[in-house]
Design an enzyme around this catalytic site. Structure first.
Site, PDB file in Angstrom:
ATOM      1  N   GLU A 102       4.754   5.427   0.067  1.00 16.38           N
ATOM      2  CA  GLU A 102       5.547   4.261  -0.343  1.00 16.38           C
ATOM      3  C   GLU A 102       6.057   4.449  -1.767  1.00 16.38           C
ATOM      4  OE1 GLU A 102       4.928  -0.500  -1.210  1.00 16.38           O
ATOM      5  OE2 GLU A 102       3.482   0.549   0.065  1.00 16.38           O
ATOM      6  N   CYS A 161       9.125  -5.001  -1.726  1.00 13.60           N
ATOM      7  CA  CYS A 161       8.520  -4.778  -3.029  1.00 13.60           C
ATOM      8  C   CYS A 161       9.138  -3.597  -3.768  1.00 13.60           C
ATOM      9  CB  CYS A 161       7.019  -4.558  -2.872  1.00 13.60           C
ATOM     10  SG  CYS A 161       6.587  -3.323  -1.628  1.00 13.60           S
ATOM     11  N   CYS A 198       6.566   2.319  -4.055  1.00 14.34           N
ATOM     12  CA  CYS A 198       5.721   1.573  -4.996  1.00 14.34           C
ATOM     13  C   CYS A 198       4.456   2.342  -5.356  1.00 14.34           C
ATOM     14  CB  CYS A 198       5.338   0.208  -4.415  1.00 14.34           C
ATOM     15  SG  CYS A 198       6.639  -1.037  -4.514  1.00 14.34           S
ATOM     16  N   GLU A 205      -1.026   1.770   4.930  1.00 17.01           N
ATOM     17  CA  GLU A 205      -0.343   2.281   3.727  1.00 17.01           C
ATOM     18  C   GLU A 205      -1.359   2.913   2.776  1.00 17.01           C
ATOM     19  OE1 GLU A 205       1.559  -1.318   2.348  1.00 17.01           O
ATOM     20  OE2 GLU A 205       3.311  -0.954   3.603  1.00 17.01           O
ATOM     21  N   GLY A 249      -6.987  -9.776  -2.942  1.00 13.13           N
ATOM     22  CA  GLY A 249      -6.922  -8.632  -2.041  1.00 13.13           C
ATOM     23  C   GLY A 249      -5.949  -7.574  -2.513  1.00 13.13           C
ATOM     24  N   HIS A 250      -4.971  -7.963  -3.323  1.00 10.75           N
ATOM     25  CA  HIS A 250      -3.992  -7.017  -3.865  1.00 10.75           C
ATOM     26  C   HIS A 250      -4.064  -7.043  -5.383  1.00 10.75           C
ATOM     27  CE1 HIS A 250      -0.490  -4.663  -4.637  1.00 10.75           C
ATOM     28  NE2 HIS A 250      -0.020  -4.740  -3.402  1.00 10.75           N
TER      29      HIS A 250
END
Length: 622
Positions: A317, A385, A319, A301, A171-172
Site C-alpha cells: 500500500e 487514504c 500509505c 494489508e 485499533g489504528h
C-alpha cells in the site's frame, strides 16, 4: 539533531519542482473535488443524508494538511478559498464537549468510544491534530488548533489510568505521533503524557469502565470488541518494548513505530529506541520490497512471514511506504546513520512516487512488482487514504532534506534547493544544485557574512560504489572522513565555499536474499536511487521470457520527451522463443531456444502512464 523546517527550504531542481507544481496545480485541487463529490466535505454540516464512513474525516484532514504545507511556500487563492471553506465547516461541526467525528455524531451517537478497534475515532482525531498543527504553522492563527486542543482535551478526560477514566487505545495507531506534534505546538505537557499513555497501553486487553453497570449489579468492565481477534494485526499482541518482529497491518505498524520514536525523543526513553531499532531492522532486512514497499498480503494489508515477498500478488500500500519513510526519518535522528536515509530515499523515489500518475490525478493504492496489464491507477477509491497522504508528503518534502544540531548541518537527500540555516547565531544559506536522480553530480555552495567553523555532514548513498569529493575544486580523500555513511567536513568555512560530489550512477544488477523464494534466480536493475522495470510497450514480448546476463553492459539514455523526461536503461538480453510450441505443453529441456533481444527499462515510479500492458521488476538471469 533536528530536521530543518520545510518552510526554510525552497526546492528548485527540475525533477522535484515539476512534481511539486503538479501536486499544487493538479493533485490538491483534484482531491478536493473528489472529497466534495463523495460527500466527505459536506459531512461536516452533520447532515445525516450524506454518505459516510468511520474514517472519512481523516481524508479531509490530510487534505487540509497538504494544502497548508503547499500554501506556506506557494500562495494560491483557489486553494486558500477551499481551505477556508473546510476549516469553517470543521469548526462548526465540533460538539460542545470537544468531540468531533461526523460519522459517530450523525450515524451512531450511541457508539462513541464503544469500539476502539474498528471505529477509528482516535485515528481520525490524530489526523485532525496533524492538520491543525500544519494550519497553525501556515497561518499563525489558532482557529483550527483550538479545535484540535479542545478535542484532545476531551480525549484526555475519557482515557487514562485514573479511576474515572477508560483504559484503551485505537485499533489504528496515529494519534500517538499527532499528540507529540500538538505538544510541540502548544507546550502543553498533558498531550505528551496522553501520547505516552496510548503507546504504553498497547499490549493490554482493552476494555472500558461502565459506571452505569454498577447500578445494575453487573461487571463494570465492558470489553471493546477485540476478544476474538488476532491482536497482532493491531500491533497489540505484546507491550511495545517487548515487540521484536514487525507484524500486522503495515500502515498501522509504521505509524505506531513513528509515534514510539517521537515519544522516545521527548522522554529520553532508550528502551523505546531499542525496540524501534529491532523492529526497523526486521522490516528492512526481512520484510521490505526492493521498491521500499511493505505489507505483502492483500489479506489484512499486513506483513507476513520473513522473506515472503510475492511480486504479482504484492500489496505494498502506498500509505505503508509513506509510513516507512516517516519511521526511517525519525530513526535517522538517533545517530545520523545513512542506512536510515537510504531507506527514506528508496521509498520516496520508488514506493511512494509510483503511487501518483505523472499528471497528478490518478493513484495506486496497491503497488505490485509484476502486472499482467490489468492493474491501473484510479482517480479515486472507496478507501482513499493514499491520495491525500501522497499530497502531504510532496507538499512538505523540504523537511526531509536537511537536519541541524548545534555544531553541524546534515544533508540527507540530494534535491536542488536553497535552505536558510541558523547555526552558532549566524545565518547561513546553503544552496544545493543537482540534476539528481538522473545525474550523480551535486554542487553545494555556502553563503555567509563571516567565516565560521562548523561541520557539514554529507550522506554517501549506499548504492554509490565510487564517490568523488571536491572542496573549492580541490580533490579530497574521503575514506577517513566517513562516519556511519556520512562524510564529515569540519573547517573554517568562507563565504562562497563550494563542495562538489560525484556519485557513481552506473547500472547495477540487484539480487534478493536466497530465502526470498519468489526472487531466487532473478535480478532487477537499479540506477542511482531508482529501481527500474520493463513494460510491454517498450519490449513487445511477454516479459517473463526475458533473461538477463551478468556479462551484459547497460546504457543509460536520456529521453527528455518520454514520461516527463527520464533516463531509460537499454541493453542486450535473451528471450525464450515459443516457435514450435503451439500444440505442446511440456517438452524436454533441449527444446528451449533463446534469441537475442534489445531491452528497454524505465523507472518503476513511471510505469502505467502509457498504453496498458505487462510490467515486471524481476527477471531471470544467467
Amino acid at each position: 539533531m533536528m530536521p530543518i523546517n520545510y518552510k526554510e527550504v525552497f526546492i528548485n531542481d527540475k525533477f522535484w519542482s515539476s512534481r511539486i507544481k503538479t501536486n499544487r496545480e493538479k493533485t490538491i485541487p483534484h482531491i478536493y473535488q473528489q472529497l466534495e463529490k463523495t460527500g466527505r466535505i459536506n459531512a461536516f454540516t452533520l447532515d445525516k443524508d450524506f454518505p459516510m464512513h468511520v474514517f472519512f474525516d481523516s481524508d479531509v484532514y490530510k487534505w487540509v494538511e497538504s494544502a497548508s504545507y503547499s500554501l506556506s511556500i506557494y500562495p494560491d487563492s483557489q486553494i486558500e478559498s477551499m481551505l477556508n471553506n473546510i476549516v469553517n465547516l470543521i469548526v462548526k461541526a465540533q460538539q460542545p464537549d470537544g468531540y468531533l467525528n461526523t460519522y459517530i455524531t450523525t450515524k451512531a451517537p450511541q457508539e462513541r468510544w464503544k469500539n476502539l478497534r474498528d471505529n477509528h475515532e482516535l485515528y481520525t482525531a490524530g489526523h485532525l491534530i496533524e492538520a491543525a498543527v500544519a494550519h497553525y504553522q501556515y497561518t499563525g492563527k489558532n482557529i483550527l488548533l483550538d479545535v484540535a486542543c479542545k478535542f484532545a482535551d476531551c480525549i484526555d478526560t475519557v482515557f487514562g489510568k485514573e479511576e474515572n477514566k477508560k483504559p484503551g487505545y485505537c485499533g489504528h495507531p496515529e494519534i500517538e505521533l499527532a499528540l507529540i506534534k500538538l505538544y510541540h505546538a502548544t507546550g502543553e505537557k498533558k498531550y505528551l503524557n496522553l501520547s505516552k499513555y496510548f503507546v504504553e497501553q498497547r499490549g493490554q486487553k482493552p476494555y472500558y469502565f461502565d459506571i452505569e453497570a454498577i447500578k445494575r449489579g453487573e461487571d463494570p468492565k465492558k470489553w471493546y470488541a477485540w476478544d476474538t481477534e488476532n491482536y497482532s494485526i493491531f500491533q497489540a499482541h505484546l507491550p511495545v518494548r517487548e515487540q521484536t518482529e514487525a507484524v500486522g497491518h503495515a500502515v498501522r505498524a509504521a505509524y505506531l513505530y513513528s509515534g514510539m520514536m517521537d515519544l522516545a525523543f521527548e522522554t529520553n526513553d532508550n528502551s523505546l529506541v531499542k525496540a524501534c531499532e529491532r523492529l526497523w531492522e526486521n522490516i528492512i532486512t526481512k520484510k521490505m520490497y526492493i521498491t521500499g514497499g511493505i505489507g505483502s498480503s492483500h489479506n489484512g494489508e499486513k506483513f507476513t512471514s520473513i522473506y515472503d515477498l510475492p511480486n504479482e500478488e504484492a500489496y505494498c500500500e502506498t500509505c505503508a511506504s509513506i509510513g516507512l519513510m516517516l519511521f526511517s526519518h525519525r530513526m535517522l535522528h538517533i545517530t545520523c546513520d545513512s542506512k536510515y536515509a537510504d531507506i527514506m530515499e528508496k521509498t520516496l523515489y520508488n514506493g511512494i512516487l509510483s503511487g501518483v500518475s505523472l499528471d497528478g490525478t490518478k493513484f495506486f493504492y496497491v503497488n505490485p512488482l509484476t502486472s499482467l496489464g490489468n492493474h491501473h491507477r484510479q482517480e479515486w477509491f472507496g478507501c482513499v487514504c493514499c491520495p491525500p497522504n501522497i499530497a502531504r508528503i510532496i507538499a512538505s518534502l523540504g523537511q526531509y532534506i536537511y537536519s541541524i544540531d548545534k555544531n553541524n548541518i546534515m544533508v540527507h537527500l540530494y534535491i536542488g534547493s536553497d535552505v536558510n540555516v541558523n547555526i552558532k547565531n549566524q545565518k547561513i544559506i546553503l544552496q544545493q544544485k543537482t540534476d539528481y536522480p538522473w545525474d550523480g553530480k551535486v554542487k553545494i555552495t555556502l553563503k555567509m557574512e563571516n567565516p565560521m567553523f562548523f561541520g557539514l555532514k554529507l550522506r554517501i548513498p549506499g548504492w554509490s560504489q565510487k564517490t568523488k569529493l571536491y572542496i573549492n575544486k580541490t580533490a579530497v580523500k574521503i575514506s577517513k572522513k566517513i562516519e556511519k555513511g556520512y562524510i564529515l567536513l569540519e573547517r573554517n568555512w568562507q563565504n562562497k565555499d563550494t563542495i562538489s560530489l560525484k556519485f557513481d550512477m552506473s547500472v547495477r544488477m540487484i539480487i534478493a536474499h536466497p530465502d526470498v523464494r519468489q526472487d531466487m534466480g532473478y535480478s532487477s536493475l537499479q540506477r542511482g536511487p531508482l529501481i527500474y522495470c520493463m513494460e510491454e510497450i517498450d519490449n513487445k514480448i511477454p516479459l517473463h521470457r526475458i533473461t538477463l546476463s551478468k556479462k551484459n553492459k547497460y546504457s543509460s539514455i536520456l529521453k527528455s520527451d518520454l514520461l516527463s523526461g527520464i533516463i531509460i536503461i537499454e541493453g542486450k538480453a535473451k528471450f525464450v522463443d515459443d516457435n514450435g510450441w503451439d500444440e505442446i505443453l511440456y517438452a524436454s529441456i533441449s527444446k528451449e531456444k533463446f534469441k537475442s533481444i534489445k531491452i528497454t527499462a524505465i523507472p518503476y515510479y513511471a510505469w502505467d502512464n502509457r498504453k496498458s500492458g505487462q510490467m515486471r521488476v524481476w527477471f531471470r538471469y544467467i
